[in-house]
Design a protein around this motif. Structure first.
Motif, short mmCIF file in Angstrom:
data_model
loop_
_atom_site.label_atom_id
_atom_site.label_comp_id
_atom_site.label_asym_id
_atom_site.label_seq_id
_atom_site.Cartn_x
_atom_site.Cartn_y
_atom_site.Cartn_z
N HIS A 87 0.94 -1.17 -0.26
CA HIS A 87 -0.06 0.26 0.14
C HIS A 87 0.65 1.36 0.09
CE1 HIS A 87 -3.87 -2.65 0.37
NE2 HIS A 87 -2.99 -3.18 1.41
N GLY A 88 0.69 2.00 -0.71
CA GLY A 88 1.57 3.46 -1.05
C GLY A 88 2.08 3.83 -2.05
N GLU A 173 -7.21 4.15 0.12
CA GLU A 173 -6.98 5.32 0.15
C GLU A 173 -6.35 5.74 1.25
OE1 GLU A 173 -10.63 7.85 -0.68
OE2 GLU A 173 -10.13 6.79 -3.12
N GLU A 174 -6.76 5.32 3.15
CA GLU A 174 -6.57 5.16 3.66
C GLU A 174 -4.92 5.13 3.86
OE1 GLU A 174 -9.47 3.18 4.39
OE2 GLU A 174 -10.13 4.52 3.80
N MET A 175 -4.03 4.91 3.60
CA MET A 175 -2.60 4.08 3.77
C MET A 175 -1.85 4.70 2.72
SD MET A 175 -3.50 -0.23 4.68
CE MET A 175 -1.62 0.28 5.43
N ASP A 177 -2.64 4.58 -0.65
CA ASP A 177 -2.00 3.70 -1.65
C ASP A 177 -3.18 4.91 -2.83
OD1 ASP A 177 -2.33 1.43 -1.11
OD2 ASP A 177 -3.64 0.96 -1.45
N LYS A 178 -2.58 4.70 -4.12
CA LYS A 178 -3.15 5.53 -5.68
C LYS A 178 -3.90 4.89 -6.74
CE LYS A 178 1.18 7.66 -5.41
NZ LYS A 178 2.16 6.95 -4.79
N ASN A 179 -3.15 3.74 -6.07
CA ASN A 179 -4.11 2.31 -6.84
C ASN A 179 -4.43 1.09 -6.16
OD1 ASN A 179 -1.81 1.14 -7.75
ND2 ASN A 179 -1.45 2.91 -8.91
N ASP A 180 -3.88 -0.02 -6.68
CA ASP A 180 -4.50 -1.79 -6.41
C ASP A 180 -2.53 -2.23 -6.48
OD1 ASP A 180 -4.48 -2.10 -8.86
OD2 ASP A 180 -6.19 -3.64 -7.67
N ASP A 181 -2.34 -1.11 -6.43
CA ASP A 181 -0.28 -1.89 -7.08
C ASP A 181 0.14 -1.84 -5.88
OD1 ASP A 181 -0.86 -1.58 -9.74
OD2 ASP A 181 0.12 0.08 -10.48
N CYS A 182 0.98 -3.30 -6.41
CA CYS A 182 1.81 -3.45 -5.09
C CYS A 182 3.14 -3.96 -6.05
CB CYS A 182 1.57 -5.42 -4.39
SG CYS A 182 2.22 -5.64 -3.03
N TYR A 183 3.97 -3.36 -5.49
CA TYR A 183 6.13 -3.14 -5.63
C TYR A 183 6.31 -4.92 -5.47
CZ TYR A 183 4.45 1.53 -7.91
OH TYR A 183 3.73 2.33 -8.04
#
Length: 193
Positions: A87-88, A173-175, A177-183
């Motif tokens: 997240h983020g 969004e609270e964390m 996130d701009k989208n649901d991507d995980c890096y």
């Protein structure tokens, strides 16, 4: 069923093979050896593929421990890790976690205790190699990643195509996130002197 079976035990003597075969083949319901005295010992053989793999490993070790821009190191350990930012969407956070993962379950007291003759902890050298998705490499903060390492001189820091971008399955969004991507980032830490 397997009456023609002639096992190859390259590191055993004839008596050890016969002893092993008498136990194994008489006591195992599916294995039968009709004539244990026919066991033949074959010299140790290395396939061409194994020779090629061994040569490639030697070359890759040499490449991993040396480069044009940094002095060669005497390699002792290779620590590997993986880091995620679910997240983020912060690739630097994922890279820092990968490096922490690589070094967190290891202790290297040899440098502190003088177990390597003539080598002190001041002489520890590190080479860092990160697998990062190509589209995110420009946003990686290398200095923040280097701060993960408590000691040792980083003589080489390399970022290559790797890692992964995938869906975390949810956008929070609270964390941040701009989208649901995980890096996801992979790390290899070469430790030597």
């Amino acid at each position: 069923m397997t009456s023609g079976l002639v096992p190859n035990f390259p590191f055993c003597s004839s008596s050890e093979v016969r002893s092993l075969s008498n136990y194994t083949f008489k006591n195992h319901p599916r294995l039968r050896l009709t004539n244990p005295s026919s066991l033949q010992l074959h010299p140790y053989r290395v396939s061409p593929q194994a020779k090629a793999t061994s040569a490639a490993m030697e070359v890759s070790e040499e490449i991993a421990t040396t480069s044009d821009s940094s002095p060669p190191i005497k390699l002792l350990f290779v620590e590997m890790g993986v880091g995620y930012d679910q997240h983020g969407q912060d690739i630097t956070a994922a890279a820092m976690r990968a490096c922490r993962d690589a070094i967190s379950s290891n202790s290297i007291p040899a440098f502190r205790r003088g177990n390597i003759p003539g080598v002190t902890s001041d002489q520890m050298k590190l080479q860092i190699k990160l697998g990062v998705p190509n589209s995110l490499q420009q946003s990686l903060d290398i200095e923040r990643v280097k701060s993960v390492f408590p000691y040792g001189k980083i003589v080489k820091f390399e970022v290559v195509d790797g890692g992964l971008i995938c869906s975390s399955g949810v956008l929070v969004e609270e964390m941040g996130d701009k989208n649901d991507d995980c890096y996801i980032v992979n790390a290899a830490v070469y430790v030597g002197y």
